[in-house]
Write a protein that holds these residues in place. Structure first.
Motif, mmCIF file in Angstrom:
data_model
loop_
_atom_site.group_PDB
_atom_site.id
_atom_site.type_symbol
_atom_site.label_atom_id
_atom_site.label_comp_id
_atom_site.label_asym_id
_atom_site.label_seq_id
_atom_site.Cartn_x
_atom_site.Cartn_y
_atom_site.Cartn_z
ATOM 1 N N ARG A 14 53.629 43.897 -5.937
ATOM 2 C CA ARG A 14 52.874 42.639 -5.405
ATOM 3 C C ARG A 14 53.573 41.283 -5.256
ATOM 4 O O ARG A 14 54.302 41.218 -5.996
ATOM 5 N N SER A 15 52.980 40.555 -4.442
ATOM 6 C CA SER A 15 53.573 39.254 -4.238
ATOM 7 C C SER A 15 53.103 38.332 -5.533
ATOM 8 O O SER A 15 51.847 38.298 -6.097
ATOM 9 N N ARG A 17 53.838 34.837 -7.896
ATOM 10 C CA ARG A 17 54.009 33.398 -7.704
ATOM 11 C C ARG A 17 54.200 32.478 -8.930
ATOM 12 O O ARG A 17 54.432 31.219 -8.844
ATOM 13 N N GLY A 68 56.649 26.951 1.058
ATOM 14 C CA GLY A 68 55.435 26.738 0.907
ATOM 15 C C GLY A 68 54.552 27.886 0.433
ATOM 16 O O GLY A 68 55.060 29.054 0.528
ATOM 17 N N ALA A 70 51.251 29.994 -0.978
ATOM 18 C CA ALA A 70 49.644 30.436 -1.361
ATOM 19 C C ALA A 70 48.937 29.674 -0.379
ATOM 20 O O ALA A 70 48.265 28.757 -0.928
ATOM 21 N N CYS A 124 58.116 37.085 -4.284
ATOM 22 C CA CYS A 124 57.421 36.735 -3.325
ATOM 23 C C CYS A 124 58.110 36.399 -1.983
ATOM 24 O O CYS A 124 59.212 35.672 -2.108
ATOM 25 N N ARG A 125 57.645 37.058 -0.724
ATOM 26 C CA ARG A 125 58.395 36.575 0.242
ATOM 27 C C ARG A 125 57.791 35.295 0.636
ATOM 28 O O ARG A 125 56.644 35.024 0.632
ATOM 29 N N GLY A 127 57.838 32.934 3.893
ATOM 30 C CA GLY A 127 58.218 32.693 5.201
ATOM 31 C C GLY A 127 58.103 31.197 5.651
ATOM 32 O O GLY A 127 58.507 30.746 6.682
ATOM 33 N N SER A 128 57.447 30.457 4.861
ATOM 34 C CA SER A 128 56.973 29.072 5.287
ATOM 35 C C SER A 128 58.053 28.479 4.336
ATOM 36 O O SER A 128 58.039 27.900 3.313
ATOM 37 N N TYR A 171 43.184 36.081 -0.070
ATOM 38 C CA TYR A 171 43.513 36.248 -1.642
ATOM 39 C C TYR A 171 42.853 35.154 -2.400
ATOM 40 O O TYR A 171 42.440 33.968 -1.804
ATOM 41 N N LYS A 183 42.459 44.297 0.192
ATOM 42 C CA LYS A 183 43.131 45.058 1.014
ATOM 43 C C LYS A 183 42.036 45.880 1.919
ATOM 44 O O LYS A 183 40.928 46.573 1.286
HETATM 45 C C1 LIG Z 1 56.422 38.027 6.403
HETATM 46 C C2 LIG Z 1 55.857 37.366 5.302
HETATM 47 C C3 LIG Z 1 55.822 35.706 4.884
HETATM 48 C C4 LIG Z 1 55.289 35.578 3.722
HETATM 49 N N1 LIG Z 1 55.152 34.075 3.624
HETATM 50 C C5 LIG Z 1 54.696 33.677 2.288
HETATM 51 C C6 LIG Z 1 54.759 32.356 2.055
HETATM 52 O O1 LIG Z 1 55.321 31.396 2.928
HETATM 53 N N2 LIG Z 1 54.182 31.837 0.796
HETATM 54 C C7 LIG Z 1 53.514 32.751 0.310
HETATM 55 O O2 LIG Z 1 52.955 32.143 -0.792
HETATM 56 N N3 LIG Z 1 53.248 34.020 0.542
HETATM 57 C C8 LIG Z 1 53.703 34.438 1.562
HETATM 58 N N4 LIG Z 1 53.758 35.878 1.656
HETATM 59 C C9 LIG Z 1 52.887 36.912 0.789
HETATM 60 C C10 LIG Z 1 51.566 37.088 1.402
HETATM 61 O O3 LIG Z 1 50.815 36.066 1.187
HETATM 62 C C11 LIG Z 1 51.279 38.329 0.755
HETATM 63 O O4 LIG Z 1 51.934 39.478 0.983
HETATM 64 C C12 LIG Z 1 49.790 38.834 0.820
HETATM 65 O O5 LIG Z 1 48.871 37.825 0.350
HETATM 66 C C13 LIG Z 1 49.481 40.127 0.308
HETATM 67 O O6 LIG Z 1 49.739 40.333 -0.959
HETATM 68 P P1 LIG Z 1 50.556 41.329 -1.461
HETATM 69 O O7 LIG Z 1 52.035 41.054 -1.096
HETATM 70 O O8 LIG Z 1 50.378 41.348 -2.960
HETATM 71 O O9 LIG Z 1 50.060 42.690 -0.933
HETATM 72 C C14 LIG Z 1 54.475 36.373 2.885
HETATM 73 C C15 LIG Z 1 54.431 37.789 3.130
HETATM 74 C C16 LIG Z 1 55.044 38.341 4.306
HETATM 75 C C17 LIG Z 1 54.760 39.695 4.499
#
Ligand SMILES: Cc1cc2nc3c(=O)[nH]c(=O)nc-3n(C[C@H](O)[C@H](O)[C@H](O)COP(=O)(O)O)c2cc1C
Length: 197
Positions: A14-15, A17, A68, A70, A124-125, A127-128, A171, A183
């Motif tokens: 899971r993501s 942070r 950036g 959440a 955590c990914r 993208g921001s 979330y 989900k």
């Molecule tokens: C392409 C992509 C970009 C994302 N960018 C951010 C971000 O900039 N900041 C952040 O806190 N989470 C980011 N996330 C995490 C998502 O918020 C997270 O995947 C989503 O809330 C679902 O949670 P999970 O990964 O536990 O399934 C990103 C996820 C993806 C796939």
């Protein structure tokens, strides 16, 4: 690996942070994780992704303000000092090889995050990412930042929830600090043949 073990691994990936910032991640571990990305699929097998592993406190501090966190947690500006990532993998596109990364980035980052989970880490990914990070990291002109993976030893618990009746996909975090991720159900995702007719 049993299929149940694979499902559990994916569900646990899971993501995250919030991290135990004082517990570092070795460069050798970051290299192992990047090696998992290396083994992923690539459109036309061009393999245009490059990776900058970072684990030293000074560069971690330089990267953090460019990220950036959440977006749905409006009152939370991101992890405070002490709960920040111990390491980052900056995911880069080598524009000499391709003009865009297509699906490769998702495959690569999932491999890295799965590898992190089996090592007791989380990530955590992000993208921001502020466009000024490339300059701050003094990257060569042909390297474009696509995403930053934040990594560390997890401090927060993340649980998956079914979507509520109102279908809200945002979330949320409960008073105990547990992070909840709605989900969609399996049945909602599976489309019956001819459903559009
Ligand atoms: C392409 C992509 C970009 C994302 N960018 C951010 C971000 O900039 N900041 C952040 O806190 N989470 C980011 N996330 C995490 C998502 O918020 C997270 O995947 C989503 O809330 C679902 O949670 P999970 O990964 O536990 O399934 C990103 C996820 C993806 C796939």
């Amino acid at each position: 690996m049993k299929s149940q073990a694979l499902s559990d691994l994916i569900a646990r990936t899971r993501s995250c942070r919030r991290f135990r910032q004082a517990e570092g991640i070795e460069m050798a571990t970051l290299r192992e994780l990047i090696d998992l990305a290396r083994l992923g699929g690539s459109a036309r097998n061009v393999q245009p992704l490059k990776y900058l592993p970072v684990n030293d406190p000074a560069r971690n501090e330089a990267i953090f303000p460019h990220l950036g966190w959440a977006g749905y947690l409006k009152d939370w500006p991101g992890p405070p000092e002490g709960e920040r990532p111990a390491a980052y993998i900056v995911c880069l596109l080598d524009t000499r090889l391709a003009k865009e990364a297509g699906c490769d980035l998702g495959i690569a980052t999932q491999n890295i995050l799965l590898g992190a989970t089996v090592r007791g880490l989380a990530g955590c990914r992000i993208g921001s990412v502020s466009p000024t990070l490339g300059r701050r990291l003094d990257l060569a002109d042909h390297l474009r930042i696509l995403q930053v993976l934040a990594l560390g030893h997890p401090l927060e618990q993340v649980v998956i929830e079914p979507l509520g009746a109102e279908g809200d996909i945002r979330y949320w975090r409960d008073p105990e600090g547990v992070h909840h991720v709605p989900k969609r159900s399996l049945d909602e995702l599976i489309v019956a043949a001819g459903a559009g007719e």
